[in-house]
Motif scaffolding. Structure first.
Motif, PDB file in Angstrom:
ATOM      1  N   UNK A  29       0.836  -1.204   0.000  1.00 37.43           N
ATOM      2  CA  UNK A  29       0.000   0.000   0.000  1.00 37.43           C
ATOM      3  C   UNK A  29       0.868   1.250   0.000  1.00 37.43           C
ATOM      4  N   UNK A  30       1.899   1.264   0.836  1.00 36.16           N
ATOM      5  CA  UNK A  30       2.784   2.420   0.885  1.00 36.16           C
ATOM      6  C   UNK A  30       3.522   2.655  -0.425  1.00 36.16           C
ATOM      7  N   UNK A  31       4.038   1.585  -1.011  1.00 33.79           N
ATOM      8  CA  UNK A  31       4.750   1.728  -2.284  1.00 33.79           C
ATOM      9  C   UNK A  31       3.821   2.202  -3.405  1.00 33.79           C
ATOM     10  N   UNK A  32       2.601   1.693  -3.414  1.00 36.54           N
ATOM     11  CA  UNK A  32       1.667   2.128  -4.455  1.00 36.54           C
ATOM     12  C   UNK A  32       1.294   3.598  -4.276  1.00 36.54           C
ATOM     13  N   UNK A  33       1.175   4.055  -3.027  1.00 39.84           N
ATOM     14  CA  UNK A  33       0.878   5.473  -2.800  1.00 39.84           C
ATOM     15  C   UNK A  33       2.048   6.353  -3.223  1.00 39.84           C
ATOM     16  N   UNK A  34       3.262   5.926  -2.900  1.00 42.77           N
ATOM     17  CA  UNK A  34       4.441   6.695  -3.308  1.00 42.77           C
ATOM     18  C   UNK A  34       4.565   6.710  -4.830  1.00 42.77           C
TER      19      UNK A  34
END
Length: 61
Positions: A29-34
């Motif tokens: 989730x964090x990588x996709x948001x970044x």
């Protein structure tokens, strides 16, 4: 007589595999948001992410 509403919480144990699933999910989730914010063609989203990196003293260029 005072009315007391005591709330009892029961801790349920979390297995290692459940913790790994949660950790991997949070990372994805964090990588996709970044990725979304960094490579967004929407200028407002990209600029907000850029300004946030600068305010956190994170070098981005």
């Amino acid at each position: 007589m005072p009315i007391s509403s005591a709330k009892h919480s029961i801790a349920t144990p979390v297995t290692l595999s459940q913790r790994l699933v949660i950790a991997v999910g949070a990372c994805l989730l964090g990588l996709s948001l970044v990725y979304f914010a960094g490579f967004s063609h929407i200028e407002a989203v990209h600029n907000a992410a850029h300004d946030t990196r600068h305010s956190a003293a994170f070098p981005c260029h």
